[in-house]
Design a protein around this motif. Structure first.
Motif, PDB file in Angstrom:
ATOM      1  N   ASP A  75      -4.370  13.747  -3.293  1.00  0.00           N
ATOM      2  CA  ASP A  75      -5.104  14.181  -4.470  1.00  0.00           C
ATOM      3  C   ASP A  75      -4.123  14.728  -5.501  1.00  0.00           C
ATOM      4  O   ASP A  75      -2.908  14.740  -5.281  1.00  0.00           O
ATOM      5  N   ALA A  76      -4.638  15.202  -6.639  1.00  0.00           N
ATOM      6  CA  ALA A  76      -3.779  15.658  -7.739  1.00  0.00           C
ATOM      7  C   ALA A  76      -2.910  16.843  -7.352  1.00  0.00           C
ATOM      8  O   ALA A  76      -1.863  17.076  -7.941  1.00  0.00           O
ATOM      9  N   SER A  77      -3.310  17.616  -6.347  1.00  0.00           N
ATOM     10  CA  SER A  77      -2.542  18.777  -5.901  1.00  0.00           C
ATOM     11  C   SER A  77      -1.526  18.426  -4.821  1.00  0.00           C
ATOM     12  O   SER A  77      -0.806  19.293  -4.335  1.00  0.00           O
ATOM     13  N   GLY A  78      -1.484  17.158  -4.412  1.00  0.00           N
ATOM     14  CA  GLY A  78      -0.544  16.732  -3.393  1.00  0.00           C
ATOM     15  C   GLY A  78      -1.078  16.859  -1.973  1.00  0.00           C
ATOM     16  O   GLY A  78      -0.340  16.660  -1.014  1.00  0.00           O
ATOM     17  N   ASN A  79      -2.363  17.190  -1.835  1.00  0.00           N
ATOM     18  CA  ASN A  79      -2.970  17.264  -0.508  1.00  0.00           C
ATOM     19  C   ASN A  79      -3.193  15.857   0.027  1.00  0.00           C
ATOM     20  O   ASN A  79      -3.704  14.989  -0.690  1.00  0.00           O
ATOM     21  N   VAL A  80      -2.812  15.620   1.289  1.00  0.00           N
ATOM     22  CA  VAL A  80      -2.989  14.310   1.908  1.00  0.00           C
ATOM     23  C   VAL A  80      -4.449  14.140   2.303  1.00  0.00           C
ATOM     24  O   VAL A  80      -4.985  14.921   3.081  1.00  0.00           O
ATOM     25  N   LEU A  81      -5.088  13.108   1.749  1.00  0.00           N
ATOM     26  CA  LEU A  81      -6.476  12.812   2.061  1.00  0.00           C
ATOM     27  C   LEU A  81      -6.599  11.826   3.209  1.00  0.00           C
ATOM     28  O   LEU A  81      -7.555  11.866   3.975  1.00  0.00           O
ATOM     29  N   GLN A  82      -5.639  10.908   3.301  1.00  0.00           N
ATOM     30  CA  GLN A  82      -5.658   9.923   4.367  1.00  0.00           C
ATOM     31  C   GLN A  82      -4.256   9.367   4.564  1.00  0.00           C
ATOM     32  O   GLN A  82      -3.486   9.243   3.607  1.00  0.00           O
ATOM     33  N   THR A  83      -3.916   9.039   5.818  1.00  0.00           N
ATOM     34  CA  THR A  83      -2.623   8.468   6.166  1.00  0.00           C
ATOM     35  C   THR A  83      -2.827   7.244   7.039  1.00  0.00           C
ATOM     36  O   THR A  83      -3.722   7.236   7.887  1.00  0.00           O
ATOM     37  N   SER A  84      -1.995   6.233   6.829  1.00  0.00           N
ATOM     38  CA  SER A  84      -1.985   5.057   7.693  1.00  0.00           C
ATOM     39  C   SER A  84      -0.554   4.835   8.154  1.00  0.00           C
ATOM     40  O   SER A  84       0.340   4.646   7.339  1.00  0.00           O
ATOM     41  N   ASN A  85      -0.348   4.884   9.465  1.00  0.00           N
ATOM     42  CA  ASN A  85       0.971   4.647  10.054  1.00  0.00           C
ATOM     43  C   ASN A  85       0.746   4.037  11.430  1.00  0.00           C
ATOM     44  O   ASN A  85       0.838   4.706  12.442  1.00  0.00           O
ATOM     45  N   THR A  86       0.429   2.759  11.451  1.00  0.00           N
ATOM     46  CA  THR A  86       0.018   2.096  12.682  1.00  0.00           C
ATOM     47  C   THR A  86       1.173   1.579  13.527  1.00  0.00           C
ATOM     48  O   THR A  86       0.974   1.220  14.669  1.00  0.00           O
ATOM     49  N   GLY A  87       2.370   1.494  12.940  1.00  0.00           N
ATOM     50  CA  GLY A  87       3.495   0.926  13.668  1.00  0.00           C
ATOM     51  C   GLY A  87       3.581  -0.586  13.536  1.00  0.00           C
ATOM     52  O   GLY A  87       4.463  -1.211  14.083  1.00  0.00           O
ATOM     53  N   VAL A  88       2.636  -1.184  12.827  1.00  0.00           N
ATOM     54  CA  VAL A  88       2.714  -2.604  12.496  1.00  0.00           C
ATOM     55  C   VAL A  88       3.054  -2.706  11.022  1.00  0.00           C
ATOM     56  O   VAL A  88       3.202  -1.707  10.350  1.00  0.00           O
ATOM     57  N   PHE A  89       3.160  -3.905  10.519  1.00  0.00           N
ATOM     58  CA  PHE A  89       3.681  -4.063   9.160  1.00  0.00           C
ATOM     59  C   PHE A  89       2.615  -4.302   8.108  1.00  0.00           C
ATOM     60  O   PHE A  89       2.874  -4.919   7.084  1.00  0.00           O
TER      61      PHE A  89
END
Length: 79
Positions: free
Chosen positions: A48-62
């Motif tokens: 968001d505008a304050s730099g808060n992480v709303l969602q992350t994707s790091n599956t280890g695939v490409f």
């Protein structure tokens, strides 16, 4: 060293749904030879505008995907 790229976008008063996929790749590097292509196994984040992480994707695939429904009006970033 790796760097982070940021892409800014604004959502209007009507709100929005977001669905973004990042395609990356990996190849073998040979010392003394030019990089043959993508070597990135990325982590994808919606902030968001304050730099808060709303969602992350790091599956280890490409291929990382962020899908978020009902974004309120405001400024957002993809990292």
């Amino acid at each position: 060293n790796y760097t982070a790229d940021f892409f800014r976008f604004d959502v209007g008063a009507a709100g929005a749904n977001l669905n973004v996929t990042l395609h990356s790749g990996r190849s073998t590097l040979t010392p003394g030879a030019a990089d043959p292509g993508a070597t990135l196994d990325a982590t994808f984040r919606l902030l968001d505008a304050s730099g808060n992480v709303l969602q992350t994707s790091n599956t280890g695939v490409f291929a990382e995907t962020i899908a978020f429904g009902g974004l309120a009006a405001g400024r957002y970033y993809l990292q």
